[in-house]
Design an enzyme around this catalytic site. Structure first.
Site, PDB file in Angstrom:
ATOM      1  N   GLY A  73       1.068  -3.193  -5.466  1.00 37.70           N
ATOM      2  CA  GLY A  73       2.171  -3.230  -4.520  1.00 37.70           C
ATOM      3  C   GLY A  73       3.465  -3.342  -5.318  1.00 37.70           C
ATOM      4  O   GLY A  73       3.557  -4.177  -6.237  1.00 37.70           O
ATOM      5  N   ALA A  74       4.448  -2.503  -4.992  1.00 39.26           N
ATOM      6  CA  ALA A  74       5.627  -2.370  -5.857  1.00 39.26           C
ATOM      7  C   ALA A  74       6.326  -3.701  -6.188  1.00 39.26           C
ATOM      8  O   ALA A  74       6.536  -4.016  -7.372  1.00 39.26           O
ATOM      9  CB  ALA A  74       6.604  -1.379  -5.229  1.00 39.26           C
ATOM     10  N   GLN A 222      -6.797   0.231   0.277  1.00 34.73           N
ATOM     11  CA  GLN A 222      -5.930  -0.953   0.442  1.00 34.73           C
ATOM     12  C   GLN A 222      -5.788  -1.332   1.919  1.00 34.73           C
ATOM     13  O   GLN A 222      -5.604  -2.504   2.249  1.00 34.73           O
ATOM     14  CB  GLN A 222      -4.533  -0.679  -0.145  1.00 34.73           C
ATOM     15  CG  GLN A 222      -4.477  -0.608  -1.657  1.00 34.73           C
ATOM     16  CD  GLN A 222      -4.621   0.809  -2.163  1.00 34.73           C
ATOM     17  OE1 GLN A 222      -5.220   1.659  -1.523  1.00 34.73           O
ATOM     18  NE2 GLN A 222      -4.099   1.073  -3.344  1.00 34.73           N
ATOM     19  N   ASP A 263       7.319   2.721  -2.898  1.00 36.09           N
ATOM     20  CA  ASP A 263       7.235   2.416  -4.328  1.00 36.09           C
ATOM     21  C   ASP A 263       8.497   2.819  -5.073  1.00 36.09           C
ATOM     22  O   ASP A 263       8.831   2.257  -6.100  1.00 36.09           O
ATOM     23  CB  ASP A 263       6.010   3.081  -4.947  1.00 36.09           C
ATOM     24  CG  ASP A 263       4.761   2.377  -4.477  1.00 36.09           C
ATOM     25  OD1 ASP A 263       4.264   2.708  -3.389  1.00 36.09           O
ATOM     26  OD2 ASP A 263       4.326   1.438  -5.173  1.00 36.09           O
ATOM     27  N   ASN A 273       5.489   6.728  -1.701  1.00 35.17           N
ATOM     28  CA  ASN A 273       4.629   5.625  -1.251  1.00 35.17           C
ATOM     29  C   ASN A 273       3.182   6.092  -1.408  1.00 35.17           C
ATOM     30  O   ASN A 273       2.913   7.227  -1.843  1.00 35.17           O
ATOM     31  CB  ASN A 273       4.952   5.244   0.198  1.00 35.17           C
ATOM     32  CG  ASN A 273       4.252   3.957   0.623  1.00 35.17           C
ATOM     33  OD1 ASN A 273       4.288   2.962  -0.106  1.00 35.17           O
ATOM     34  ND2 ASN A 273       3.591   3.964   1.760  1.00 35.17           N
ATOM     35  N   LYS A 274       2.268   5.229  -1.058  1.00 30.36           N
ATOM     36  CA  LYS A 274       0.833   5.506  -1.234  1.00 30.36           C
ATOM     37  C   LYS A 274       0.459   6.898  -0.723  1.00 30.36           C
ATOM     38  O   LYS A 274       0.917   7.320   0.339  1.00 30.36           O
ATOM     39  CB  LYS A 274       0.053   4.405  -0.509  1.00 30.36           C
ATOM     40  CG  LYS A 274      -1.449   4.504  -0.553  1.00 30.36           C
ATOM     41  CD  LYS A 274      -2.015   4.663  -1.953  1.00 30.36           C
ATOM     42  CE  LYS A 274      -1.605   3.575  -2.917  1.00 30.36           C
ATOM     43  NZ  LYS A 274      -1.851   3.947  -4.343  1.00 30.36           N
TER      44      LYS A 274
HETATM   45  O1  MRU Z   1      -1.429   1.529  -5.655  1.00 30.80           O
HETATM   46  P1  MRU Z   1      -0.818   0.363  -4.939  1.00 30.80           P
HETATM   47  O2  MRU Z   1      -1.796  -0.443  -4.164  1.00 30.80           O
HETATM   48  O3  MRU Z   1       0.041  -0.470  -5.866  1.00 30.80           O
HETATM   49  O4  MRU Z   1       0.183   1.039  -3.887  1.00 30.80           O
HETATM   50  C1  MRU Z   1       0.913   0.221  -3.017  1.00 30.80           C
HETATM   51  C2  MRU Z   1       1.754   0.980  -2.069  1.00 30.80           C
HETATM   52  O5  MRU Z   1       1.836   2.175  -2.091  1.00 30.80           O
HETATM   53  C3  MRU Z   1       2.612   0.176  -1.136  1.00 30.80           C
HETATM   54  O6  MRU Z   1       2.763   0.831   0.083  1.00 30.80           O
HETATM   55  C4  MRU Z   1       3.998  -0.027  -1.766  1.00 30.80           C
HETATM   56  O7  MRU Z   1       3.886  -0.483  -3.081  1.00 30.80           O
HETATM   57  C5  MRU Z   1       4.820  -0.957  -1.001  1.00 30.80           C
HETATM   58  S1  MRU Z   1       4.216  -2.612  -1.185  1.00 30.80           S
HETATM   59  C6  MRU Z   1       5.196  -3.670  -0.393  1.00 30.80           C
END
Ligand code: MRU
Length: 374
Positions: A73-74, A222, A263, A273-274
């Site tokens: 998560g970012a 996730q 992200d 984003n994801k």
């Molecule tokens: O690969 P990850 O689990 O780090 O990806 C996370 C995401 O894409 C979240 O949507 C993003 O980081 C926002 S977290 C508040």
């Protein structure tokens, strides 16, 4: 150095009280902390089945934790990188400032090389570098202490920003709404409270009776593993769907709005984003459903004009060929693509919820000053 053995304890009751303006919040919980000279993180790869905390004794273990998604998560990645930097600095033996900086460089580079997409990681490392520069006339031991304080400040500020973001975002949610979310953006993905899921927590806490539709978020799941866990912990009604069901629920009229995290947001509002977020945004536009991003200003990268310049992390093909590293679901020797993120063009985004308010993508530069701030 090897990692300390894994250990387990119950989820802390999570009544974090980190600042005066911070009221008790039943949803507060932090997945990472600076704990007596080590970085303690919840190993999120073990959730929802096991709650395992790992103590990272050195910056290499923190880097491994970021790369292997113990912490993800970012915003949480940014906090972990800052804490890893401070941890690495403590182990340096240097009598001159130049020698200290020389030894800090590989620590910085190891952490910067973990995951390329979330800009929070680079933003946090820049803040740490700035502390070293600002205090270059001070003794090395004092700078080391200041680095720990800065990492903790980054953590504390992230929680405060998320609470503020929750307040702004909750105003967009009406009693009775069903909200679609993708990936995990809760306390687990941040210093605490969360971004998009934090908005949902804030709306729920303010008394709005809402329901959440949760995309499972292939391939790392996730949504299924982490978002469902967080919603269940907090007794918020939620339904898990596979990613390819979202359009069908939109067509039926079930979903009132979509809310996801970010992200990296480019200056024009394009948002990484994801993986799968882009499909949700296009579907939302086709069904005239508002599509919101929730992210702290630390996720905005004003140094890049558009999403074309956002580096997209390519992850291990086994995340796709195997279900969570275990059961193989494809033949062996197949070609696989596994981009961890996609970029949603600004035209699909209704608004971006930040700690400073809600903005249209095109307003970011003018309203937030157009420069990256602490
Ligand atoms: O690969 P990850 O689990 O780090 O990806 C996370 C995401 O894409 C979240 O949507 C993003 O980081 C926002 S977290 C508040």
């Amino acid at each position: 150095m090897s990692m300390k053995p894994l250990f387990r304890f119950a989820i802390p009751d999570a009544r974090l009280d980190r600042s005066a303006d911070f009221h008790y919040n039943a949803f507060m919980f932090s997945p990472i902390e600076w704990h007596h000279g080590v970085v303690r993180m919840l190993d999120q790869t073990r959730l929802p089945h096991e709650v395992v905390w790992v103590d990272c004794p050195d910056h290499q273990t923190v880097a491994k934790g970021i790369r292997e998604l113990w912490v993800r998560g970012a915003p949480a990645i940014g906090i972990a990188a800052a804490m890893g930097y401070a941890l690495g600095a403590q182990a340096i033996r240097a009598s001159t400032h130049d020698e200290f900086i020389r030894q800090l460089k590989p620590i910085h580079d190891t952490l910067a090389g973990t995951r390329p997409t979330a800009v929070n990681l680079f933003w946090a490392l820049n803040r740490m570098n700035t502390i070293v520069q600002l205090h270059k006339d001070r003794p090395v031991e004092e700078i080391k202490k200041r680095l720990v304080q800065e990492a903790q400040a980054i953590h504390d500020q992230d929680i405060q920003r998320n609470v503020a973001m929750g307040r702004h975002g909750a105003e967009l949610i009406q009693d009775g709404d069903t909200i679609l979310t993708h990936c995990n953006t809760g306390a687990l993905a941040t210093g605490g409270h969360g971004t998009a899921l934090g908005v949902i927590f804030s709306a729920w806490e303010s008394g709005k009776r809402i329901k959440v539709l949760v995309d499972e978020t292939r391939p790392v799941l996730q949504g299924a593993r982490l978002t469902m866990w967080e919603l269940q912990q907090n007794k918020i009604p939620a339904t898990l769907i596979t990613d390819n069901m979202a359009g069908s629920f939109m067509k039926k009229g079930t979903i009132r709005l979509c809310l996801v995290g970010a992200d990296r947001i480019a200056a024009n509002g394009d948002t990484a984003n994801k993986i799968g977020t882009y499909s949700v945004a296009v579907l939302a536009k086709a069904h005239r459903i508002p599509f919101y991003i929730a992210a702290p200003t630390s996720t905005i990268d004003f140094s890049i004009a558009s999403g074309d310049a956002i580096p997209i992390e390519e992850r291990n093909p086994e995340e796709v060929t195997n279900v969570f590293g275990k059961v193989r679901i494809s033949p062996t020797n197949v070609e696989v693509a596994n981009p961890a993120f996609d970029v949603t063009p600004a035209k699909y985004i209704t608004g971006i919820i930040t700690e400073e308010g809600v903005f249209k993508p095109g307003e970011l530069k003018r309203k937030l000053g157009g420069s990256n701030r602490p």
